[in-house]
Structure formats: C-alpha cells, structure tokens
Write a protein that holds these residues in place. Structure first.
Motif, short mmCIF file in Angstrom:
data_model
loop_
_atom_site.label_atom_id
_atom_site.label_comp_id
_atom_site.label_asym_id
_atom_site.label_seq_id
_atom_site.Cartn_x
_atom_site.Cartn_y
_atom_site.Cartn_z
N CYS A 7 3.64 -0.44 -0.65
CA CYS A 7 4.99 -0.47 -1.58
C CYS A 7 5.96 -0.38 -0.74
O CYS A 7 6.20 0.29 0.23
N ALA A 57 4.05 -7.30 -7.53
CA ALA A 57 4.61 -7.00 -8.79
C ALA A 57 6.06 -6.41 -8.45
O ALA A 57 5.87 -5.40 -7.36
N ALA A 98 14.75 -3.68 -15.00
CA ALA A 98 13.73 -4.67 -15.18
C ALA A 98 14.35 -5.86 -16.11
O ALA A 98 13.69 -7.01 -15.73
N MET A 151 8.54 0.30 -15.15
CA MET A 151 8.49 -0.92 -15.60
C MET A 151 7.84 -1.84 -14.44
O MET A 151 8.19 -2.06 -13.31
N ARG A 152 6.73 -2.42 -14.77
CA ARG A 152 5.90 -3.47 -13.77
C ARG A 152 6.27 -4.87 -14.18
O ARG A 152 6.02 -4.88 -15.37
N VAL A 195 14.05 -0.47 -6.60
CA VAL A 195 13.07 -1.54 -7.16
C VAL A 195 12.20 -1.41 -5.77
O VAL A 195 12.41 -2.00 -4.83
N GLU A 196 10.90 -1.61 -6.37
CA GLU A 196 9.69 -1.53 -5.50
C GLU A 196 8.90 -2.55 -5.53
O GLU A 196 8.58 -3.15 -6.71
N ASP A 215 4.80 -8.61 -12.95
CA ASP A 215 4.10 -9.43 -12.13
C ASP A 215 5.08 -10.61 -11.58
O ASP A 215 5.84 -11.03 -12.38
N VAL A 252 8.20 -2.97 -9.51
CA VAL A 252 8.22 -1.67 -10.20
C VAL A 252 9.57 -1.29 -10.15
O VAL A 252 10.31 -0.96 -9.21
N THR A 253 10.52 -1.00 -11.58
CA THR A 253 11.62 -0.46 -11.65
C THR A 253 11.61 0.77 -12.34
O THR A 253 10.58 1.14 -13.18
N VAL A 303 5.13 -4.05 -4.84
CA VAL A 303 3.90 -3.48 -4.63
C VAL A 303 2.91 -4.78 -4.50
O VAL A 303 2.79 -5.81 -5.48
#
Length: 91
Positions: free
Chosen positions: A34, A60, A69, A1-2, A25-26, A4, A62-63, A28
């Motif tokens: 990343c 953002a 998320a 899931m992204r 958790v990233e 922002d 990303v999970t 980006v």
C-alpha cells in the motif's frame, strides 16, 4: 472506495488529479503493498517502476471519500480513451 486500475496513459496527469484530492489516495498492489499516492516519493517510485509501460497489473486506488473517487474515476475513464504512448505495444 476501491477503484481497480488497468492502464494509465498519462501518468503525470494522474498525479495532478491525485494531488487535487482532498484526502489520501492509496495505491494497493495485488501483493497487498500500500502506497500513499499523495506522497511525492510514492509517486516517483510508482512512476518509475509500476507505470513505466502504462500497464498496471492487479492494482487499485483506495479513496476515503466519494468526491475523490469520482475525480479518479473520471480521469481514468477519459485516460482510457487515449492511445497508448508512442513506442509502446499493446500486444
């Protein structure tokens, strides 16, 4: 899931939320970089460079699962209600 990210007022609290996530958790960037935010080194680098004034341009999270998320969305929604740290202008 992204998810922002536009602003972070409580960077240390953000890292606590990320640490509580079950999976990685990233973060980006707009340039495509990343960072694994579960890494303390990545947290330190992002805190000192990207979050130094609270604004997070074109980034953002990303999970990998919905629970993580939700944790991040809930934190960011609550954090957005806070006033910016003292000494910082929003102009």
């Amino acid at each position: 899931m992204r998810i922002d990210v536009e602003r972070v007022n409580q960077v240390q609290k953000l890292f606590e939320v990320i640490d509580s996530c079950e999976k990685n958790v990233e973060l980006v960037t707009g340039e495509g970089d990343c960072l694994n935010m579960k890494s303390k080194l990545s947290q330190y680098l992002s805190m000192t460079r990207m979050f130094s004034n609270g604004d997070v341009p074109q980034m953002a999270f990303v999970t990998l699962n919905e629970r993580d998320a939700k944790r991040l969305r809930d934190f960011l929604a609550e954090d957005a209600k806070m006033a910016p740290p003292e000494g910082r202008s929003d102009t």
